[in-house]
Design a protein around this motif. Structure first.
Motif, PDB file in Angstrom:
ATOM      1  N   LYS A  18       0.826  -1.204   0.000  1.00  0.00           N
ATOM      2  CA  LYS A  18       0.000   0.000   0.000  1.00  0.00           C
ATOM      3  C   LYS A  18       0.864   1.260   0.000  1.00  0.00           C
ATOM      4  N   LEU A  19       1.892   1.267   0.860  1.00  0.00           N
ATOM      5  CA  LEU A  19       2.779   2.432   0.930  1.00  0.00           C
ATOM      6  C   LEU A  19       3.610   2.586  -0.341  1.00  0.00           C
ATOM      7  N   THR A  20       3.965   1.450  -0.949  1.00  0.00           N
ATOM      8  CA  THR A  20       4.737   1.519  -2.193  1.00  0.00           C
ATOM      9  C   THR A  20       3.869   2.050  -3.334  1.00  0.00           C
ATOM     10  N   TYR A  21       2.619   1.602  -3.400  1.00  0.00           N
ATOM     11  CA  TYR A  21       1.703   2.135  -4.420  1.00  0.00           C
ATOM     12  C   TYR A  21       1.449   3.621  -4.187  1.00  0.00           C
ATOM     13  N   GLN A  22       1.392   4.021  -2.924  1.00  0.00           N
ATOM     14  CA  GLN A  22       1.218   5.447  -2.624  1.00  0.00           C
ATOM     15  C   GLN A  22       2.401   6.248  -3.166  1.00  0.00           C
ATOM     16  N   ARG A  23       3.586   5.699  -2.966  1.00  0.00           N
ATOM     17  CA  ARG A  23       4.790   6.347  -3.504  1.00  0.00           C
ATOM     18  C   ARG A  23       4.755   6.371  -5.030  1.00  0.00           C
ATOM     19  N   LEU A  24       4.274   5.291  -5.643  1.00  0.00           N
ATOM     20  CA  LEU A  24       4.177   5.232  -7.110  1.00  0.00           C
ATOM     21  C   LEU A  24       3.194   6.280  -7.627  1.00  0.00           C
ATOM     22  N   SER A  25       2.082   6.473  -6.908  1.00  0.00           N
ATOM     23  CA  SER A  25       1.079   7.448  -7.358  1.00  0.00           C
ATOM     24  C   SER A  25       1.667   8.858  -7.399  1.00  0.00           C
ATOM     25  N   MET A  26       2.501   9.166  -6.418  1.00  0.00           N
ATOM     26  CA  MET A  26       3.119  10.500  -6.391  1.00  0.00           C
ATOM     27  C   MET A  26       4.130  10.667  -7.529  1.00  0.00           C
ATOM     28  N   LEU A  27       4.855   9.593  -7.842  1.00  0.00           N
ATOM     29  CA  LEU A  27       5.798   9.651  -8.968  1.00  0.00           C
ATOM     30  C   LEU A  27       5.062   9.802 -10.302  1.00  0.00           C
ATOM     31  N   LEU A  28       3.937   9.098 -10.449  1.00  0.00           N
ATOM     32  CA  LEU A  28       3.149   9.215 -11.686  1.00  0.00           C
ATOM     33  C   LEU A  28       2.636  10.639 -11.873  1.00  0.00           C
ATOM     34  N   HIS A  29       2.220  11.255 -10.773  1.00  0.00           N
ATOM     35  CA  HIS A  29       1.747  12.642 -10.860  1.00  0.00           C
ATOM     36  C   HIS A  29       2.918  13.596 -11.120  1.00  0.00           C
ATOM     37  N   LYS A  30       4.030  13.371 -10.443  1.00  0.00           N
ATOM     38  CA  LYS A  30       5.205  14.233 -10.597  1.00  0.00           C
ATOM     39  C   LYS A  30       5.738  14.188 -12.023  1.00  0.00           C
ATOM     40  N   GLU A  31       5.664  13.009 -12.656  1.00  0.00           N
ATOM     41  CA  GLU A  31       6.164  12.853 -14.023  1.00  0.00           C
ATOM     42  C   GLU A  31       5.140  13.270 -15.076  1.00  0.00           C
ATOM     43  N   GLY A  32       3.990  13.755 -14.621  1.00  0.00           N
ATOM     44  CA  GLY A  32       2.984  14.252 -15.549  1.00  0.00           C
ATOM     45  C   GLY A  32       2.178  13.160 -16.238  1.00  0.00           C
ATOM     46  N   ARG A  33       2.196  11.954 -15.701  1.00  0.00           N
ATOM     47  CA  ARG A  33       1.445  10.864 -16.332  1.00  0.00           C
ATOM     48  C   ARG A  33      -0.003  10.843 -15.857  1.00  0.00           C
ATOM     49  N   LEU A  34      -0.273  11.436 -14.687  1.00  0.00           N
ATOM     50  CA  LEU A  34      -1.626  11.536 -14.155  1.00  0.00           C
ATOM     51  C   LEU A  34      -1.863  12.958 -13.656  1.00  0.00           C
ATOM     52  N   PRO A  35      -3.080  13.506 -13.833  1.00  0.00           N
ATOM     53  CA  PRO A  35      -3.357  14.877 -13.363  1.00  0.00           C
ATOM     54  C   PRO A  35      -3.345  14.999 -11.844  1.00  0.00           C
ATOM     55  N   ASP A  36      -3.624  13.904 -11.124  1.00  0.00           N
ATOM     56  CA  ASP A  36      -3.493  13.907  -9.665  1.00  0.00           C
ATOM     57  C   ASP A  36      -3.171  12.495  -9.211  1.00  0.00           C
ATOM     58  N   ALA A  37      -2.497  12.407  -8.070  1.00  0.00           N
ATOM     59  CA  ALA A  37      -1.975  11.120  -7.601  1.00  0.00           C
ATOM     60  C   ALA A  37      -3.091  10.125  -7.275  1.00  0.00           C
ATOM     61  N   ASP A  38      -4.206  10.599  -6.736  1.00  0.00           N
ATOM     62  CA  ASP A  38      -5.293   9.706  -6.322  1.00  0.00           C
ATOM     63  C   ASP A  38      -5.869   8.909  -7.485  1.00  0.00           C
ATOM     64  N   LEU A  39      -5.728   9.429  -8.692  1.00  0.00           N
ATOM     65  CA  LEU A  39      -6.315   8.786  -9.870  1.00  0.00           C
ATOM     66  C   LEU A  39      -5.712   7.405 -10.138  1.00  0.00           C
ATOM     67  N   MET A  40      -4.502   7.163  -9.642  1.00  0.00           N
ATOM     68  CA  MET A  40      -3.845   5.875  -9.883  1.00  0.00           C
ATOM     69  C   MET A  40      -4.659   4.705  -9.327  1.00  0.00           C
ATOM     70  N   TYR A  41      -5.372   4.925  -8.215  1.00  0.00           N
ATOM     71  CA  TYR A  41      -6.125   3.836  -7.588  1.00  0.00           C
ATOM     72  C   TYR A  41      -7.295   3.364  -8.446  1.00  0.00           C
ATOM     73  N   PHE A  42      -7.612   4.117  -9.478  1.00  0.00           N
ATOM     74  CA  PHE A  42      -8.732   3.764 -10.354  1.00  0.00           C
ATOM     75  C   PHE A  42      -8.248   3.144 -11.668  1.00  0.00           C
ATOM     76  N   LEU A  43      -6.993   2.713 -11.645  1.00  0.00           N
ATOM     77  CA  LEU A  43      -6.428   1.885 -12.709  1.00  0.00           C
ATOM     78  C   LEU A  43      -6.034   0.545 -12.091  1.00  0.00           C
ATOM     79  N   THR A  44      -6.156  -0.518 -12.844  1.00  0.00           N
ATOM     80  CA  THR A  44      -5.675  -1.806 -12.345  1.00  0.00           C
ATOM     81  C   THR A  44      -4.153  -1.813 -12.389  1.00  0.00           C
TER      82      THR A  44
END
Length: 543
Positions: free
Chosen positions: A349-375
């Protein structure tokens, strides 16, 4: 895992449980080979269901017990609509010597599961995922590679937990034999026999919070007043001036910080990540002085057997003297295993949380929370393609999750579950004087009902209330010192609410159909934890 799951949790937690159940069925001869196809754990509108015809097929292949006994043990009710013939048509049947071999295989599997859980208990505290990864792609690769460990922990903890259900089934077979002749007297005796379990991991949670509340109270009325006035998120900082109490909180978070309500949901923050979740309960204890403990009555095995209302022959009592300690150990092992699996879940869970922030930081997602709505698999695709279509899909899923969470389903469903139309209304308590359920913790109490549909509403609970909920898990544990009784719609002899209620000596009745719909907050109830009856005494005031 009540309510609707996010797509990420469906592709991780749900997949792991599905595979774990299939591994269990494989080892008892009820399935040819385990796979990740959804057979045992179907998902409808992102809500998880258990296919009982799959789980029930264990009876036909390995269990030395009757189908009806297993149903009462696990579900708290009979399932006449699911026949033995249907299970045989679906998964076949093992007879004679083959069934005995399957039983031996199951026993060996439980023995191995215990040692494997001990192995992971030592390993998880130092288990890391991609500590040196600096990009989302690097971290995702580490997650993808180590998901097999996540699945492995769930497999062995689930198998280890199965011992408690089996032992409860064995005890029931000894006490009553044919389940069709069971009465509330038999259920009450089962609750009595299971009331002396010790070393129950989840029962430590309310005890620990009680001790912290007691320590704060002993610091003086002024300190209590200041603590209650401090915002929940700042309370740990406030306790820094009280190193002894802060150490108690840190010890609590170190041992139980990975827990919370809906703890397997990847999007849900644990007590360690969001301490304010248990701080609010701590404050409620201080306001109501619910930390003032009562001594638990300890009974020996001979005393338990003498208190039973079911009359047993001498030889059965001797068998129970041997089996009861093993049954208690199995219940404790189940709660320990659940905690262990959630510890591993917290690492991911904590690792996925870290991944969500990296995805947002790299501009792949408009916000970090959106990652949880992808498989999990879609996140890999996003990293390769930067797909705008996946981002739009995730946004739509997030919007619909609120509606999915609000959906209600019947407890038992034949064929595909269909959401219940709540607009049709439900019978009022004035039309139903008594509600019957399964007694799992003895005692009688009269008090006001407090119907709570979510943990967010739990702040209304007052000392002595009879809590009425759909079901409980460890996230509800801190509230047990407050309540005088417990009524749940779901549950059985070894469900979480039953185990902790017995630890606290709280009368508890489970499997009370539509309790949260029929009962209204404020009504006076009489709860009989021996007879399994919830009786209405007064109506709620019209005001």
């Amino acid at each position: 895992m009540p309510g609707a799951l996010t797509p990420l949790s469906l592709s991780t937690f749900s997949t792991a449980i599905e595979y774990s159940l299939q591994v269990l069925l494989y080892h008892v001869g009820a399935r040819r080979r385990p796979n990740h196809l959804s057979k045992c754990l179907p998902s409808i509108c992102n809500h998880l269901f258990i296919a009982l015809i799959d789980v029930g097929s264990i009876v036909n292949h390995a269990m030395m017990a009757r189908k009806d006994i297993m149903e009462i043990s696990l579900l708290g009710s009979f399932l006449p609509e699911m026949t033995t013939q249907q299970m045989e048509n679906y998964a076949g049947k093992s007879v004679g010597f083959q069934r005995f071999l399957n039983f031996i295989s199951m026993m060996k599997m439980w023995s191995k599961a215990s040692s494997m859980c001990s192995y992971w208990e030592r390993k998880i505290p130092n288990y890391h995922i991609g500590p040196e990864a600096t990009t989302a792609a690097e971290l995702y690769h580490c997650l993808d590679k180590q998901l097999v460990d996540y699945e492995t922990v769930w497999v062995w903890t689930l198998i280890n937990s199965g011992r408690s259900g089996n032992m409860a089934t064995v005890l029931m077979s000894i006490i009553g034999g044919d389940a069709s002749g069971w009465t509330t007297q038999h259920y009450g005796d089962m609750a009595l026999l299971l009331s002396q379990c010790s070393d129950v991991y989840s029962a430590e949670v309310p005890h620990a919070i009680e001790n912290i509340a007691c320590a704060i109270a002993q610091a003086g009325p002024k300190q209590v007043e200041n603590f209650l006035a401090t915002p929940d998120k700042e309370c740990l900082g406030f306790l820094s001036s009280h190193p002894g109490i802060l150490k108690m909180v840190e010890d609590f978070l170190d041992r139980h910080g990975h827990r919370c309500l809906r703890e397997s949901e990847m999007r849900e923050k644990s007590w360690r990540s969001a301490p304010e979740k248990f701080i609010s309960v701590l404050k409620l204890m201080l306001k109501t002085k619910a930390y003032e403990k009562t001594e638990r009555v300890q009974l020996s095995i001979p005393e338990l057997l003498n208190k039973m209302t079911t009359k047993l022959p001498f030889y059965k009592k001797q068998i129970l003297k041997v089996l009861l300690p093993k049954a208690w150990q199995a219940v404790a092992a189940r709660e320990w295993g659940k905690s262990l699996s959630i510890q591993m879940n917290e690492v991911f869970k904590l690792t996925y949380q870290r991944l969500s922030m990296l995805l947002h930081k790299e501009g792949r997602l408009p916000d970090a929370d959106l990652m949880y709505f992808l498989t999990h698999q879609e996140i890999g695709t996003l990293l390769k393609t930067r797909s705008a279509r996946l981002v739009i899909k995730a946004q739509k899923r997030r919007k619909v999750l609120v509606k999915q969470t609000a959906l209600k389903f019947e407890q038992m469903n034949k064929s595909r579950p269909v959401p219940v139309d709540v607009s049709c209304g439900t019978p009022q308590l004035s039309d139903v004087e008594c509600l019957a359920g399964m007694p799992v913790s003895q005692g009688q109490i009269t008090g006001p009902a407090q119907v709570v549909h979510s943990l967010e509403e739990a702040s209304v609970i007052k000392p002595g209330d009879i809590l009425v909920v759909k079901s409980t898990d460890v996230g509800w544990s801190p509230y047990f010192p407050l309540i005088g009784g417990l009524v749940t719609e779901l549950g059985g002899l070894i469900s979480h609410g039953a185990v902790v209620a017995r630890e606290y000596g709280i009368p508890c009745v489970v499997n009370v159909n539509k309790a949260t719909s029929v009962i209204q907050s404020g009504e006076m109830l009489q709860l009989d934890g021996r007879a399994g009856v919830v009786k209405r005494l007064t109506c709620k005031s019209d005001s």
